[in-house]
Design a protein around this motif. Structure first.
Motif, PDB file in Angstrom:
ATOM      1  N   ALA A  96       8.579 -16.647 -24.724  1.00 13.42           N
ATOM      2  CA  ALA A  96       9.862 -16.410 -24.061  1.00 13.42           C
ATOM      3  C   ALA A  96      10.397 -15.053 -24.480  1.00 13.42           C
ATOM      4  O   ALA A  96      10.595 -14.802 -25.667  1.00 13.42           O
ATOM      5  N   VAL A  97      10.620 -14.190 -23.505  1.00  9.19           N
ATOM      6  CA  VAL A  97      11.207 -12.880 -23.758  1.00  9.19           C
ATOM      7  C   VAL A  97      12.601 -12.868 -23.144  1.00  9.19           C
ATOM      8  O   VAL A  97      12.777 -13.186 -21.959  1.00  9.19           O
ATOM      9  N   ILE A  98      13.571 -12.532 -23.960  1.00 15.40           N
ATOM     10  CA  ILE A  98      14.960 -12.446 -23.513  1.00 15.40           C
ATOM     11  C   ILE A  98      15.391 -11.009 -23.748  1.00 15.40           C
ATOM     12  O   ILE A  98      15.462 -10.556 -24.894  1.00 15.40           O
ATOM     13  N   ALA A  99      15.637 -10.267 -22.663  1.00 15.86           N
ATOM     14  CA  ALA A  99      15.875  -8.834 -22.837  1.00 15.86           C
ATOM     15  C   ALA A  99      16.696  -8.261 -21.704  1.00 15.86           C
ATOM     16  O   ALA A  99      16.699  -8.791 -20.587  1.00 15.86           O
ATOM     17  N   ASP A 100      17.358  -7.128 -21.996  1.00 17.47           N
ATOM     18  CA  ASP A 100      18.142  -6.437 -20.970  1.00 17.47           C
ATOM     19  C   ASP A 100      17.423  -5.204 -20.454  1.00 17.47           C
ATOM     20  O   ASP A 100      18.017  -4.351 -19.795  1.00 17.47           O
ATOM     21  N   SER A 101      16.122  -5.096 -20.720  1.00 17.52           N
ATOM     22  CA  SER A 101      15.322  -3.965 -20.249  1.00 17.52           C
ATOM     23  C   SER A 101      13.916  -4.434 -19.890  1.00 17.52           C
ATOM     24  O   SER A 101      13.306  -5.215 -20.625  1.00 17.52           O
ATOM     25  N   ALA A 102      13.387  -3.924 -18.774  1.00 15.39           N
ATOM     26  CA  ALA A 102      12.044  -4.284 -18.343  1.00 15.39           C
ATOM     27  C   ALA A 102      10.962  -3.688 -19.240  1.00 15.39           C
ATOM     28  O   ALA A 102       9.809  -4.133 -19.214  1.00 15.39           O
ATOM     29  N   VAL A 103      11.325  -2.703 -20.045  1.00 16.73           N
ATOM     30  CA  VAL A 103      10.329  -2.078 -20.922  1.00 16.73           C
ATOM     31  C   VAL A 103       9.737  -3.112 -21.878  1.00 16.73           C
ATOM     32  O   VAL A 103       8.559  -3.036 -22.237  1.00 16.73           O
ATOM     33  N   VAL A 104      10.536  -4.087 -22.276  1.00 13.99           N
ATOM     34  CA  VAL A 104      10.056  -5.098 -23.229  1.00 13.99           C
ATOM     35  C   VAL A 104       8.867  -5.857 -22.660  1.00 13.99           C
ATOM     36  O   VAL A 104       7.848  -6.053 -23.340  1.00 13.99           O
ATOM     37  N   GLU A 105       8.957  -6.290 -21.401  1.00 13.50           N
ATOM     38  CA  GLU A 105       7.856  -7.064 -20.817  1.00 13.50           C
ATOM     39  C   GLU A 105       6.594  -6.208 -20.673  1.00 13.50           C
ATOM     40  O   GLU A 105       5.474  -6.707 -20.872  1.00 13.50           O
ATOM     41  N   ALA A 106       6.766  -4.929 -20.345  1.00 11.60           N
ATOM     42  CA  ALA A 106       5.604  -4.048 -20.205  1.00 11.60           C
ATOM     43  C   ALA A 106       4.928  -3.811 -21.551  1.00 11.60           C
ATOM     44  O   ALA A 106       3.692  -3.871 -21.665  1.00 11.60           O
ATOM     45  N   VAL A 107       5.721  -3.559 -22.584  1.00 14.20           N
ATOM     46  CA  VAL A 107       5.162  -3.334 -23.921  1.00 14.20           C
ATOM     47  C   VAL A 107       4.434  -4.566 -24.428  1.00 14.20           C
ATOM     48  O   VAL A 107       3.331  -4.479 -24.996  1.00 14.20           O
TER      49      VAL A 107
END
Length: 317
Positions: A249-260
């Motif tokens: 589960a990724v909870i983030a306010d930026s799409a960079v997190v999912e790409a990394v």
């Protein structure tokens, strides 16, 4: 190497079906009820031949009745497009190493238009729908458009309650009345890229390492495929349906997190992702959390971020 990803949620904040309902009928409650009914058919009734995400099939006859044109669909797609923060930067980073395969329930015109806006160079799989190909008498159109307000006035459908009066009404409309009308041809023509079809598309690439990104009920079978093959089933600000089938589960306010995370998993597996969770990454900033154990607290946090970024669209199944 390919990475399989949903579109609405992980990359774009807009729910085009909801926006089309607002534009065509000025009635968000109408689409909310269809979305709830989709959850009901997939999870409670488990209707044979129905797949989670077939809301786009249920909506299509109404859009034809409202005389939606392809041009209007394309214009609305561009006008309503709101992307996850840093989506273009994240997509560019991802595409330096892999080829994205975007598998979306959304209509293909919308997917193609908005994917181009952030420079997606990978494969696109969306739901084919041409509202202009159908010639239906005005009397039939008026008959169906009356149903919009009737559907909007129904009580909410909670899947925990089982069959309700609202579900019974919609069962009668879609599976008893509609087959006797010219609109049934639309229902038969629209082959939604829903949960089952998403898995089939991902499987067709025969990747040795399966990486999937999603956020909703239509991603659950794609997630199951990844988990069955020791791959990554990443929920990005997902709802409870997605989270219960994810292994991250990724909870983030930026799409960079999912790409990394996708690239890190490709290169170093879950060990590399754990290092990011513990020590961070040079490219990551802002608010983000990474959870390997998905409990009720994780679900609560994910839903909170989902609503913060997507607003009303984030409440849909």
């Amino acid at each position: 190497m390919h990475v399989f990803t949903d579109w609405e949620g992980p990359w774009i904040l807009t729910d085009i079906a909801y926006e089309l309902s607002l534009a065509a009928f000025n009635n968000g409650e109408f689409f909310e009820r269809l979305s709830q009914y989709d959850d009901y058919l997939a999870y409670v009734e488990k209707k044979e031949g129905y797949q989670a995400g077939d809301t786009l099939k249920l909506l299509a006859p109404f859009l034809v009745a409202a005389d939606l044109s392809l041009e209007e669909l394309e214009v609305l797609s561009e006008q309503t497009a709101r992307f996850v923060p840093d989506a273009e930067k994240a997509m560019e980073y991802l595409q330096e190493r892999v080829k994205p395969v975007v598998i979306s329930t959304s209509y293909d015109i919308y997917l193609t238009k908005t994917a181009r806006m952030i420079g997606v160079r990978g494969d696109l799989h969306g739901t084919v729908f041409d509202p202009e190909k159908y010639r239906i008498d005005a009397e039939w159109k008026r008959w169906l458009l009356v149903k919009v307000d009737e559907i909007a006035s129904l009580e909410d459908i909670e899947i925990s309650e089982g069959k309700t009066a609202s579900a019974e009404y919609l069962n009668s409309l879609f599976w008893k009345e509609l087959p006797k009308t010219p609109f049934w041809q639309i229902m038969e023509d629209v082959k939604v890229v829903g949960s089952r079809r998403k898995r089939e598309i991902a499987e067709s690439y025969n990747e040795s390492k399966v990486i999937t990104i999603g956020d909703s009920i239509s991603d659950i079978e794609m997630f199951d495929y990844a988990r069955e093959n020791d791959g990554l089933a990443m929920s990005f600000n997902g709802n409870e349906f997605a989270l219960r089938h994810a292994n991250l589960a990724v909870i983030a306010d930026s799409a960079v997190v999912e790409a990394v995370i996708a690239i890190t998993f490709l290169e170093r597996g879950f060990e590399g992702v754990r290092e990011i969770a513990e020590s961070g990454h040079d490219l990551l900033s802002g608010k983000y959390e990474i959870h390997f154990e998905i409990d009720e607290d994780t679900i609560r946090k994910s839903l909170k971020m989902r609503r913060a970024l997507r607003g009303k669209a984030g409440e849909l199944g």
